[in-house]
Design a protein around this motif. Structure first.
Motif, PDB file in Angstrom:
ATOM      1  N   GLU A  74       1.730  13.432  -1.924  1.00 29.25           N
ATOM      2  CA  GLU A  74       0.531  14.254  -1.743  1.00 29.25           C
ATOM      3  C   GLU A  74      -0.539  13.332  -1.148  1.00 29.25           C
ATOM      4  O   GLU A  74      -0.508  12.137  -1.386  1.00 29.25           O
ATOM      5  CB  GLU A  74       0.026  14.788  -3.080  1.00 29.25           C
ATOM      6  CG  GLU A  74       1.092  15.232  -4.047  1.00 29.25           C
ATOM      7  CD  GLU A  74       1.742  14.069  -4.790  1.00 29.25           C
ATOM      8  OE1 GLU A  74       1.158  12.976  -4.793  1.00 29.25           O
ATOM      9  OE2 GLU A  74       2.836  14.265  -5.346  1.00 29.25           O
ATOM     10  N   PRO A  75      -1.490  13.892  -0.422  1.00 22.95           N
ATOM     11  CA  PRO A  75      -2.489  12.996   0.182  1.00 22.95           C
ATOM     12  C   PRO A  75      -3.326  12.242  -0.857  1.00 22.95           C
ATOM     13  O   PRO A  75      -3.721  11.106  -0.625  1.00 22.95           O
ATOM     14  CB  PRO A  75      -3.381  13.940   0.988  1.00 22.95           C
ATOM     15  CG  PRO A  75      -2.625  15.202   1.123  1.00 22.95           C
ATOM     16  CD  PRO A  75      -1.669  15.280  -0.023  1.00 22.95           C
ATOM     17  N   ARG A  76      -3.576  12.870  -1.996  1.00 22.89           N
ATOM     18  CA  ARG A  76      -4.361  12.251  -3.071  1.00 22.89           C
ATOM     19  C   ARG A  76      -5.674  11.671  -2.567  1.00 22.89           C
ATOM     20  O   ARG A  76      -6.009  10.515  -2.814  1.00 22.89           O
ATOM     21  CB  ARG A  76      -3.573  11.137  -3.769  1.00 22.89           C
ATOM     22  CG  ARG A  76      -2.292  11.624  -4.397  1.00 22.89           C
ATOM     23  CD  ARG A  76      -1.808  10.682  -5.452  1.00 22.89           C
ATOM     24  NE  ARG A  76      -0.460  11.022  -5.881  1.00 22.89           N
ATOM     25  CZ  ARG A  76       0.204  10.372  -6.822  1.00 22.89           C
ATOM     26  NH1 ARG A  76      -0.354   9.347  -7.428  1.00 22.89           N
ATOM     27  NH2 ARG A  76       1.413  10.746  -7.156  1.00 22.89           N
ATOM     28  N   ALA A 107       0.876  -1.172   0.000  1.00 21.38           N
ATOM     29  CA  ALA A 107       0.000   0.000   0.000  1.00 21.38           C
ATOM     30  C   ALA A 107       0.910   1.218   0.000  1.00 21.38           C
ATOM     31  O   ALA A 107       1.991   1.190   0.594  1.00 21.38           O
ATOM     32  CB  ALA A 107      -0.899   0.012   1.220  1.00 21.38           C
ATOM     33  N   ILE A 108       0.466   2.259  -0.682  1.00 21.50           N
ATOM     34  CA  ILE A 108       1.321   3.434  -0.846  1.00 21.50           C
ATOM     35  C   ILE A 108       0.736   4.642  -0.138  1.00 21.50           C
ATOM     36  O   ILE A 108      -0.458   4.908  -0.238  1.00 21.50           O
ATOM     37  CB  ILE A 108       1.506   3.767  -2.341  1.00 21.50           C
ATOM     38  CG1 ILE A 108       2.130   2.567  -3.051  1.00 21.50           C
ATOM     39  CG2 ILE A 108       2.384   4.989  -2.525  1.00 21.50           C
ATOM     40  CD1 ILE A 108       2.657   2.872  -4.420  1.00 21.50           C
ATOM     41  N   PHE A 126       1.310   8.375  -0.685  1.00 20.47           N
ATOM     42  CA  PHE A 126       1.993   9.242  -1.653  1.00 20.47           C
ATOM     43  C   PHE A 126       2.489  10.509  -0.980  1.00 20.47           C
ATOM     44  O   PHE A 126       2.096  10.860   0.130  1.00 20.47           O
ATOM     45  CB  PHE A 126       1.038   9.618  -2.780  1.00 20.47           C
ATOM     46  CG  PHE A 126       0.605   8.453  -3.625  1.00 20.47           C
ATOM     47  CD1 PHE A 126       1.413   7.987  -4.650  1.00 20.47           C
ATOM     48  CD2 PHE A 126      -0.606   7.829  -3.381  1.00 20.47           C
ATOM     49  CE1 PHE A 126       1.004   6.921  -5.430  1.00 20.47           C
ATOM     50  CE2 PHE A 126      -1.008   6.756  -4.162  1.00 20.47           C
ATOM     51  CZ  PHE A 126      -0.209   6.302  -5.180  1.00 20.47           C
ATOM     52  N   ALA A 168      -3.856   3.767   3.440  1.00 25.26           N
ATOM     53  CA  ALA A 168      -2.855   2.755   3.081  1.00 25.26           C
ATOM     54  C   ALA A 168      -2.927   1.565   4.043  1.00 25.26           C
ATOM     55  O   ALA A 168      -2.854   0.409   3.626  1.00 25.26           O
ATOM     56  CB  ALA A 168      -1.463   3.378   3.085  1.00 25.26           C
TER      57      ALA A 168
END
Lengths: 276, 282
Positions: free
Chosen positions: B107-109, B102-103, B105, B170
């Motif tokens: 940025e929160p995205r 699980a990533i 990122f 994540a």
């Protein structure tokens, strides 16, 4: 005027902690309503004055009174309601079919590079054909029946939706799409979870454009080949020199167009608030 | 040592039951088109990276801008593919968008139209029953300290809260390997320190393998069991890709004293490796 239909902010959340949404401006609702009514009322007054004083002959501009009487007359014959109903029905059916097709094809072209290469040039060329150019062909194929009008309106409503949806889908925040993929979303699930919600505000404004186009194409269709409807009322009155009815038809088109647009504007405002 | 183990706010019964080892074997990545990010545009970004990460270990990857840290992480997550060599998770090769990872990122995205709760739920693996999913999400939301904000949307919260949501999302995937790509890089210094402590709490509650990309030497030393320094070999400048220049095993148990002399020495060493002068007073 409108809310800024900003691109979805996936990365930089604002620091506002208040759960309420900031209103666009501080203008009160009644100010907006009254302000919007000022100009139409002024026009009505000027119209009344120039016709009663004889400044403009009533053969060129009928008085408000005459237009009202024309409306009452048509209503008494049962034609006014029928014309409004048939025109509105044509617009709604054509708009719904055109919007659905535009949504489907716009989604395919916006999502698939292959479909884009295959379809976009052809659709672009069809779009470039002026609306009136379809009329003789449609009359030849479908005679003067409902199909010819509804197909023409469908063509008119299709393109604004198709172009806005395709363009919006191409520009969905790539980072959000990648995040969706990274969490195991693909294909249809990815479309309904990330891509479609991200383009809903653009879809809403595309629908508004499509509705305006639908009314435009309705009049084009009815002017040339119809036995009922507001466009027919226009051409028929033109042939008979009934300028009061021409004014009536124009006013009705303005009111109906504005009313239906306002309904979609409410939807658009909701969509922007919820999804943008 | 005044710092004490912060109490873990929730004990997740559902998450953190997996921790996989990761093995890089001669991994390389070259981009065909010139990329603007790297110091030198063409040529390989990564070259011959070999490393074994133990299950449950926290490994920090440090390196200058454009050294391929993020690329390395993306390859582990199956968001990118190596040009040469291979990566294996738990002995099996990485697949596209590997479900074992699980990533988080840079940025929160987050999806701006979803509440925090529903953003976290996005991370749930497919096939989790609805009721159980809701339970997991509630646990994770309170684990990252956002229980009172679960109904807010990303626009209504701060950057730090958004990153916490992203971390919870994540974790919802119950990852065997948690990949964090400079997750605290955009936050202010204080928030960053709090987030580091939070990550340690989360790791204590759910001891998964963590691969953390960072440009912050202190962050690496505070969080990691081992710190990997990526960079180009000074002997072969130009065309060569980045590889592992140093592997440092960080001494001491977490949470570590941010002010300890031992860490200060390691910090100087790592900064030296990054080409930063020490400016030490004599």
């Amino acid at each position: 005027m409108t809310d800024s239909t900003g691109i979805a902010i996936g990365n930089a959340p604002a620091v506002a902690v208040t759960p309420s949404r900031a209103p666009r401006t501080g203008t009160r609702r009644w100010v907006v309503a009254v302000g919007g009514a000022v100009l139409p009322l002024a026009i009505l007054v000027v119209w009344q004055v120039v016709t009663t004083t004889g400044l403009v002959p009533t053969s060129q501009v009928p008085s408000p009174q005459m237009v009202w009487e024309a409306a009452v007359d048509l209503a008494q014959r049962g034609l006014l309601g029928q014309y409004i109903a048939i025109s509105t029905q044509r617009v709604i059916i054509g708009f719904l079919i055109g919007a659905a097709l535009g949504l489907a094809l716009g989604a395919v072209v916006g999502l698939s590079r292959f479909a884009d290469i295959l379809l976009a040039p052809t659709l672009g060329a069809i779009r470039a054909v002026p609306s009136l150019a379809w009329v003789p062909l449609l009359i030849l194929w479908f005679k003067i029946g409902e199909e010819s009008k509804i197909i023409l309106i469908t063509i008119g409503a299709f393109f604004p939706v198709y172009t806005t949806v395709a363009a919006a889908l191409r520009h969905v925040d790539r980072q959000l799409v990648e995040a969706g993929r990274a969490f195991g979303y693909r294909g249809v699930r990815l479309f309904f979870t990330v891509q479609l919600p991200a383009v809903i505000p653009s879809v809403a404004s595309g629908l508004r454009l499509a509705l305006a186009q639908a009314w435009l194409f309705l009049v084009a269709a009815e002017l040339i080949a119809a036995s009922m409807g507001l466009g027919f009322l226009l051409s028929d009155s033109g042939n008979n020199g009934r300028i009061d009815r021409i004014f009536l038809a124009i006013i009705l088109l303005a009111v109906l167009g504005k009313l239906t647009d306002s309904i979609l504007a409410l939807f658009e405002r909701w969509a922007v608030r919820k999804w943008a | 040592m005044v710092l004490t183990q912060a109490p873990v706010t929730a004990h997740p019964g559902h998450v953190g039951q997996r921790a996989f080892g990761v093995e890089f074997a001669g991994l390389g990545r070259a981009f065909a088109a010139p990329r603007r990010r790297g110091a030198t545009a063409a040529g390989p970004v990564l070259q011959d990276v070999s490393l074994r990460i133990e299950p449950g270990e926290i490994v920090a990857v440090l390196g200058p801008s454009g050294c391929g840290k993020s690329t390395l992480l993306r390859i582990v997550g199956g968001l990118d593919r190596p040009s040469t060599g291979s990566v294996a998770i738990d002995g099996a090769p990485v697949s596209e968008f590997d479900p074992r990872c699980a990533i988080g990122f840079q940025e929160p995205r987050l999806l701006p139209w979803r509440t925090l709760e529903h953003n976290v739920a996005l991370g749930l693996p497919r096939g989790v029953p609805r009721a159980e999913g809701r339970e997991i999400v509630a646990e994770l939301v309170s684990l990252v300290g956002l229980a009172n904000f679960s109904q807010h949307t990303p626009r209504q919260i701060s950057g730090g809260m958004a990153q916490r949501t992203s971390l919870a999302r994540a974790l919802a995937r119950n990852p065997g390997v948690l990949l964090l790509d400079e997750p605290f890089g955009a936050l202010d210094a204080l928030t960053r320190l709090k987030m580091q402590d939070l990550l340690l709490d989360v790791h204590a509650a759910a001891p998964t393998t963590v691969l953390l990309v960072t440009h912050d030497v202190d962050e690496a030393l505070q969080l990691a069991d081992r710190v990997i320094l990526l960079g180009r070999s000074p002997d072969a400048p130009g065309t060569a890709g980045n590889d592992i220049r140093q592997v440092i095993t960080v001494p001491g148990e977490r949470p570590r004293d941010r002010g300890s002399a031992e860490l200060a020495e390691l910090r100087a060493q790592l900064l030296g490796g990054l080409g930063i002068e020490r400016h030490s007073a004599h």
